[in-house]
Structure formats: structure tokens, C-alpha cells
Design a protein around this motif. Structure first.
Motif, PDB file in Angstrom:
ATOM      1  N   SER A 146     -14.146 -62.111  -4.771  1.00 43.07           N
ATOM      2  CA  SER A 146     -14.754 -62.615  -3.536  1.00 43.07           C
ATOM      3  C   SER A 146     -13.911 -63.723  -2.897  1.00 43.07           C
ATOM      4  O   SER A 146     -13.919 -63.891  -1.679  1.00 43.07           O
ATOM      5  CB  SER A 146     -16.181 -63.098  -3.798  1.00 43.07           C
ATOM      6  OG  SER A 146     -16.144 -64.125  -4.759  1.00 43.07           O
ATOM      7  N   GLU A 147     -13.119 -64.467  -3.726  1.00 39.64           N
ATOM      8  CA  GLU A 147     -12.271 -65.527  -3.146  1.00 39.64           C
ATOM      9  C   GLU A 147     -11.274 -64.962  -2.145  1.00 39.64           C
ATOM     10  O   GLU A 147     -10.759 -65.669  -1.289  1.00 39.64           O
ATOM     11  CB  GLU A 147     -11.447 -66.272  -4.210  1.00 39.64           C
ATOM     12  CG  GLU A 147     -12.186 -66.733  -5.435  1.00 39.64           C
ATOM     13  CD  GLU A 147     -12.268 -65.621  -6.461  1.00 39.64           C
ATOM     14  OE1 GLU A 147     -13.367 -65.010  -6.523  1.00 39.64           O
ATOM     15  OE2 GLU A 147     -11.285 -65.356  -7.169  1.00 39.64           O
ATOM     16  N   MET A 148     -10.962 -63.689  -2.305  1.00 40.15           N
ATOM     17  CA  MET A 148      -9.955 -63.103  -1.438  1.00 40.15           C
ATOM     18  C   MET A 148     -10.397 -63.070   0.025  1.00 40.15           C
ATOM     19  O   MET A 148      -9.576 -62.935   0.929  1.00 40.15           O
ATOM     20  CB  MET A 148      -9.624 -61.701  -1.911  1.00 40.15           C
ATOM     21  CG  MET A 148      -8.137 -61.480  -1.984  1.00 40.15           C
ATOM     22  SD  MET A 148      -7.742 -59.996  -2.863  1.00 40.15           S
ATOM     23  CE  MET A 148      -6.717 -60.663  -4.156  1.00 40.15           C
ATOM     24  N   GLY A 149     -11.711 -63.213   0.250  1.00 36.63           N
ATOM     25  CA  GLY A 149     -12.239 -63.208   1.600  1.00 36.63           C
ATOM     26  C   GLY A 149     -11.612 -64.272   2.504  1.00 36.63           C
ATOM     27  O   GLY A 149     -11.528 -64.099   3.712  1.00 36.63           O
ATOM     28  N   ASP A 150     -11.141 -65.372   1.898  1.00 36.78           N
ATOM     29  CA  ASP A 150     -10.580 -66.467   2.699  1.00 36.78           C
ATOM     30  C   ASP A 150      -9.098 -66.303   2.990  1.00 36.78           C
ATOM     31  O   ASP A 150      -8.517 -67.081   3.723  1.00 36.78           O
ATOM     32  CB  ASP A 150     -10.783 -67.803   1.949  1.00 36.78           C
ATOM     33  CG  ASP A 150     -12.259 -68.087   1.745  1.00 36.78           C
ATOM     34  OD1 ASP A 150     -13.060 -67.665   2.610  1.00 36.78           O
ATOM     35  OD2 ASP A 150     -12.609 -68.711   0.717  1.00 36.78           O
ATOM     36  N   ARG A 151      -8.469 -65.322   2.373  1.00 38.34           N
ATOM     37  CA  ARG A 151      -7.029 -65.147   2.601  1.00 38.34           C
ATOM     38  C   ARG A 151      -6.761 -64.354   3.873  1.00 38.34           C
ATOM     39  O   ARG A 151      -7.661 -63.775   4.466  1.00 38.34           O
ATOM     40  CB  ARG A 151      -6.431 -64.381   1.430  1.00 38.34           C
ATOM     41  CG  ARG A 151      -6.444 -65.158   0.146  1.00 38.34           C
ATOM     42  CD  ARG A 151      -5.281 -64.705  -0.706  1.00 38.34           C
ATOM     43  NE  ARG A 151      -5.602 -64.832  -2.110  1.00 38.34           N
ATOM     44  CZ  ARG A 151      -5.011 -64.127  -3.067  1.00 38.34           C
ATOM     45  NH1 ARG A 151      -4.108 -63.217  -2.746  1.00 38.34           N
ATOM     46  NH2 ARG A 151      -5.332 -64.317  -4.318  1.00 38.34           N
ATOM     47  N   TYR A 152      -5.478 -64.326   4.238  1.00 33.96           N
ATOM     48  CA  TYR A 152      -5.043 -63.540   5.396  1.00 33.96           C
ATOM     49  C   TYR A 152      -4.344 -62.268   4.908  1.00 33.96           C
ATOM     50  O   TYR A 152      -3.811 -62.248   3.786  1.00 33.96           O
ATOM     51  CB  TYR A 152      -4.118 -64.373   6.281  1.00 33.96           C
ATOM     52  CG  TYR A 152      -4.887 -65.449   7.011  1.00 33.96           C
ATOM     53  CD1 TYR A 152      -5.464 -65.192   8.254  1.00 33.96           C
ATOM     54  CD2 TYR A 152      -5.107 -66.694   6.422  1.00 33.96           C
ATOM     55  CE1 TYR A 152      -6.217 -66.146   8.903  1.00 33.96           C
ATOM     56  CE2 TYR A 152      -5.869 -67.661   7.062  1.00 33.96           C
ATOM     57  CZ  TYR A 152      -6.419 -67.386   8.306  1.00 33.96           C
ATOM     58  OH  TYR A 152      -7.184 -68.330   8.945  1.00 33.96           O
ATOM     59  N   PRO A 153      -4.346 -61.221   5.724  1.00 30.04           N
ATOM     60  CA  PRO A 153      -3.758 -59.941   5.296  1.00 30.04           C
ATOM     61  C   PRO A 153      -2.358 -60.071   4.698  1.00 30.04           C
ATOM     62  O   PRO A 153      -2.052 -59.404   3.704  1.00 30.04           O
ATOM     63  CB  PRO A 153      -3.742 -59.122   6.583  1.00 30.04           C
ATOM     64  CG  PRO A 153      -4.932 -59.616   7.348  1.00 30.04           C
ATOM     65  CD  PRO A 153      -5.002 -61.086   7.044  1.00 30.04           C
ATOM     66  N   ALA A 154      -1.515 -60.956   5.267  1.00 29.25           N
ATOM     67  CA  ALA A 154      -0.143 -61.081   4.764  1.00 29.25           C
ATOM     68  C   ALA A 154      -0.108 -61.593   3.325  1.00 29.25           C
ATOM     69  O   ALA A 154       0.915 -61.479   2.648  1.00 29.25           O
ATOM     70  CB  ALA A 154       0.659 -62.002   5.666  1.00 29.25           C
ATOM     71  N   GLU A 155      -1.216 -62.186   2.861  1.00 32.14           N
ATOM     72  CA  GLU A 155      -1.247 -62.742   1.503  1.00 32.14           C
ATOM     73  C   GLU A 155      -1.781 -61.750   0.476  1.00 32.14           C
ATOM     74  O   GLU A 155      -2.115 -62.125  -0.642  1.00 32.14           O
ATOM     75  CB  GLU A 155      -2.115 -64.013   1.490  1.00 32.14           C
ATOM     76  CG  GLU A 155      -1.593 -65.084   2.426  1.00 32.14           C
ATOM     77  CD  GLU A 155      -2.574 -66.212   2.658  1.00 32.14           C
ATOM     78  OE1 GLU A 155      -2.118 -67.358   2.778  1.00 32.14           O
ATOM     79  OE2 GLU A 155      -3.787 -65.952   2.725  1.00 32.14           O
TER      80      GLU A 155
END
Ligand SMILES: Nc1ncnc2c1ncn2[C@@H]1O[C@H](COP(=O)(O)OP(=O)(O)OP(=O)(O)O)[C@@H](O)[C@H]1O
Ligand SMILES: [Mg+2]
Length: 398
Positions: A146-155
Motif C-alpha cells: 500500500s505504501e506504493m500508492g505515494d510513489r510516482y510511475p517513474a519510481e
């Protein structure tokens, strides 16, 4: 499973959670083009099934998808979603109700993963709480933390972005998913993982899916049905994977599915789809005469030796029975075995590797299930004719 149901209960969708789709004599000719991109295309996809569109580059696969959600308009014919013509719907509305995973992913680079997934719910005016819950649910559904929700596509890695693309398309629980080469840009190992993941997901959510690929192996793996298109958007064949491999309609289809279509067909069935050979058994310590008689009754030249717990431990040629009680030492150890889940193609490799000797098949608890021989495998390859065929067995399984 719950996620999809919950969303449906809350959602304002006009459609049920999966809807049938029908192409009815659909043609499309782009302006300034001298030949149609799609010509008189007809096929129907039952609700909850995956239909794969496959064919060479430029044969109209993407066009066919864009006709469904009206990103482009058809020239003649009709497309029915849940029995209703898409031409009667407002394009913007329709697009919110159809999940679309586009060729090359197409995430918005300046939005976070969560914002990307929330695209359609936002357009639909969902409340913040509900949207957030849905995003969390979807990240879990596609196996992303769920933490991935805060990342941007390039990450994210390519495979992770691909999962986000699927999550975004599923956000408003659409009755139809259009997936245009969703795994096209992924390396073979991750591609297989994503394919398996999607099939597992589909077993839960049971959407109607139109899936585009130009890889016939992917089509065979993913499709309940496959539509093969040729140049000019002409339908060459519409069939289940097994039918397609067993009876290609013409030379174009035969060439497209490949000369190894027999072997490909074997990947569609597992050993639990066929009746195994019965093999005589003997327990350690049994009298040689009893063992010999048991083998003779079945006209067999070997026995499978079982230990006290009924677990097979070796194969004993009858010729080696020398009057002494049956002993594990006289038996050949089991070098290779298969399970009921082994595909016929893998079973074939194992049999051939063991110089065509029938292969021992074990149940999940390690007990003997039977033997599979080269003859049994090749019998399964005879064209499907209903009951007992690999396809019938696969259908029953689904
Ligand atoms: N907007 C357009 N205007 C004119 N012609 C188009 C347009 N979009 C596609 N075409 C043409 O229509 C045909 C079908 O294109 P489409 O993109 O549907 O093929 P495809 O099967 O998806 O190919 P690929 O496997 O390369 O993605 C091609 O000949 C293409 O050049
Ligand atoms: Mg395309």
C-alpha cells in the motif's frame, strides 16, 4: 472477490459486474484510407470470459478495442455491450464504465500511483473516503504494497507499472475490461508472472475481458476464446484454444499457431484430464509368487513397489523376482515422477527423457495414481470430439 462485490454494491454503474459483448458485422474504414481496418467482424464474448484478439501488426486489434469504448466510431455494423448498442451511449460515460489498459501502459507521470488508480472514481465524483478505500483494496488485489500508492510511475518497475495499469482499469468495477498488449513490454519471466497473476485475479473477479496480443502462446494461455484476425481486420477463426490448435480453419491460422501446435495443445491439459494406466503393485516383503501372479493378471512386466505407508518407492521388473520376498533393493528407484497437475507436455518430456518408459504419477498425498505412457499422451492429441477430450475436461474444470 469481496473488493469487486463491495464496489458494485456501492457503485452507480449502469451494468452488472460483468456483461456480454457482441460484435455484429462491424466495419471500420479510417478517412483517407483505401481499405478497411476492420471488415465485417462478428463474434460474441459471454459475460465473465476472456476473449483474446490476436493477429499480425496492423490487422486492426487496437482499432477493434477503440470501437468498443467509442474512442473511434464504427463505419457500419454494431457493438452491443450487455445487449445495448454502444452507439446509443455518450462516449465519455461509456469510457468511465469500461476499464482500458492501453498499449504502453499510459500512466500519468506527474500523478502518484494512488491518484492514477483513482482516475475514474474521481471522474465519477466518488467521496474521498470511498476512493481511498478502493485504492487500498486495488493495490492489494494486484499484489502491490500500500505504501506504493505515494510513489510516482517513474519510481516503479515495468511489471509494477503494469499492475497499476490493471488496478486503474478495475477501479470502478467495470463490466468490461479492454487490455491492449498489457504485458507486451515486459521481459519473459515477469510477463509469465503477470499472466499468472491476472488469471488468478480473473478467477476472482470474473470480468468480461478483451485482451489483445500478437503472441499466440499468450493467447492460448490467457484466452477462453481466441479471435484470430488477418490483415484488413478480417476474422480468420474464432474458437477455444483447443479447437484452434486441433483444427485450424485455414493455412493462415495453421501458420500463425505454428507447426508445433500439437505440442502447444498438450500444455492445455493436465494429467488429471486423462485416465491413467493401472499398474500392479507389491509391498515390501510380499511373496515373490504373489507379486508375479499379480503382474501376470494384468499382463504387466513390472510392478511398483510400495512401502508400509503405501508410498511408491521403486519399480521392479518381473524378471527380477527370484523367489525371495519383494525387496526395495531389487527395485529401480523412482527417478522421475509426475503429479496430477503436471501438464501433458511436461509429462511427455519426462517420458521421452526416460527412454519412453511410462511415467509414475503420484497423488497429492504421495500415493500411487497410475502410469502415463506415450500412447496415452498421443491419444489425448486426437482432435477433440466432445466428452473425454482435453478441452471438455478443461471446460468442466473452469
Ligand atoms: N487513426 C488512424 N487513421 C488512419 N489509419 C489508422 C488509424 N489508426 C490505425 N490505422 C490503420 O488501421 C490499421 C489497423 O491499425 P491498428 O492500430 O488497429 O492495428 P493493430 O492490430 O493494433 O497493430 P499492432 O499489433 O501493431 O498494435 C493499420 O493499417 C493502421 O495503419
Ligand atoms: Mg495495436
Amino acid at each position: 472477490m469481496n473488493s469487486a462485490n463491495t464496489a458494485q454494491a456501492e457503485g452507480p454503474n449502469a451494468y452488472p459486474s460483468a456483461a456480454p459483448l457482441e460484435f455484429r458485422n462491424v466495419s471500420k474504414r479510417y478517412p483517407r484510407s483505401d481499405r478497411p481496418a476492420i471488415a465485417d467482424l462478428s463474434f460474441s464474448v459471454p459475460a465473465g470470459e476472456i476473449c483474446v484478439l490476436v493477429g499480425p501488426s496492423g490487422c486492426g486489434k487496437t482499432t477493434a478495442m477503440r470501437l468498443v469504448n467509442r474512442m473511434t466510431d464504427l463505419t457500419s455494423g454494431d457493438i452491443l455491450l450487455d445487449g445495448e448498442s454502444v452507439t446509443q451511449r455518450k462516449p465519455a460515460e461509456l469510457r468511465r464504465e469500461i476499464g482500458y489498459v492501453i498499449q504502453q501502459i499510459g500512466l500519468f507521470p506527474h500523478q502518484t500511483i494512488a491518484q492514477n488508480i483513482a482516475t475514474v472514481p474521481k471522474l465519477l465524483g466518488w467521496e474521498k473516503d470511498r476512493t481511498q478505500r478502493r485504492v487500498t483494496e486495488l493495490l492489494e488485489l494486484v499484489s502491490l504494497p500500500s505504501e506504493m500508492g505515494d510513489r510516482y510511475p517513474a519510481e516503479l518497475s515495468g511489471g509494477q507499472r503494469q499492475r497499476v495499469g490493471v488496478a486503474r482499469a478495475l477501479a470502478a468495477d467495470p463490466p468490461l475490461m479492454l487490455m491492449d498488449e498489457p504485458f507486451g513490454a515486459i521481459d519473459p519471466i515477469n510477463r509469465e508472472r503477470l499472466q499468472n497473476e491476472f488469471l488468478r485475479l480473473q478467477a476472482e473477479i470474473r470480468k468480461t475481458v478483451v485482451f489483445v496480443t500478437h503472441d499466440i502462446d499468450e493467447a492460448i494461455k490467457m484466452g477462453d476464446r481466441i479471435a484470430i484476425l488477418r490483415e484488413g481486420g478480417v476474422l480468420a477463426q474464432y474458437a477455444t484454444p483447443d479447437e484452434l490448435l486441433a483444427r485450424p480453419a485455414d493455412d493462415f491460422v495453421a501458420r500463425f499457431v505454428g507447426a508445433d501446435r500439437g505440442l502447444k495443445r498438450l500444455t492445455l491439459s493436465q494429467l488429471h484430464d486423462i485416465v491413467l494406466l493401472d499398474v500392479p503393485t507389491a509391498h515390501v516383503g510380499d511373496a515373490a509368487s504373489d507379486a508375479r501372479e499379480r503382474a501376470a493378471q494384468r499382463d504387466a512386466d513390472e510392478l511398483v513397489v510400495l512401502d508400509g505407508g503405501e508410498q511408491p518407492i521403486g519399480r521392479l521388473p518381473v524378471a527380477r523376482l527370484n523367489g525371495q520376498p519383494v525387496s526395495a533393493d531389487d527395485a529401480d528407484p523412482l527417478t522421475s515422477t509426475a503429479s496430477r497437475e503436471t501438464s501433458l507436455r511436461d509429462a511427455l518430456s519426462l517420458v521421452v527423457a526416460d527412454r519412453n518408459r511410462p511415467l509414475v504419477v503420484l497423488e497429492a498425498d504421495g500415493r500411487l495414481a497410475g502410469l502415463v505412457s506415450l500412447e496415452l499422451i498421443s491419444a489425448a492429441l486426437r482432435p477433440a470430439d466432445g466428452a473425454g477430450s482435453p478441452e471438455a475436461a478443461r471446460g468442466a474444470q473452469r
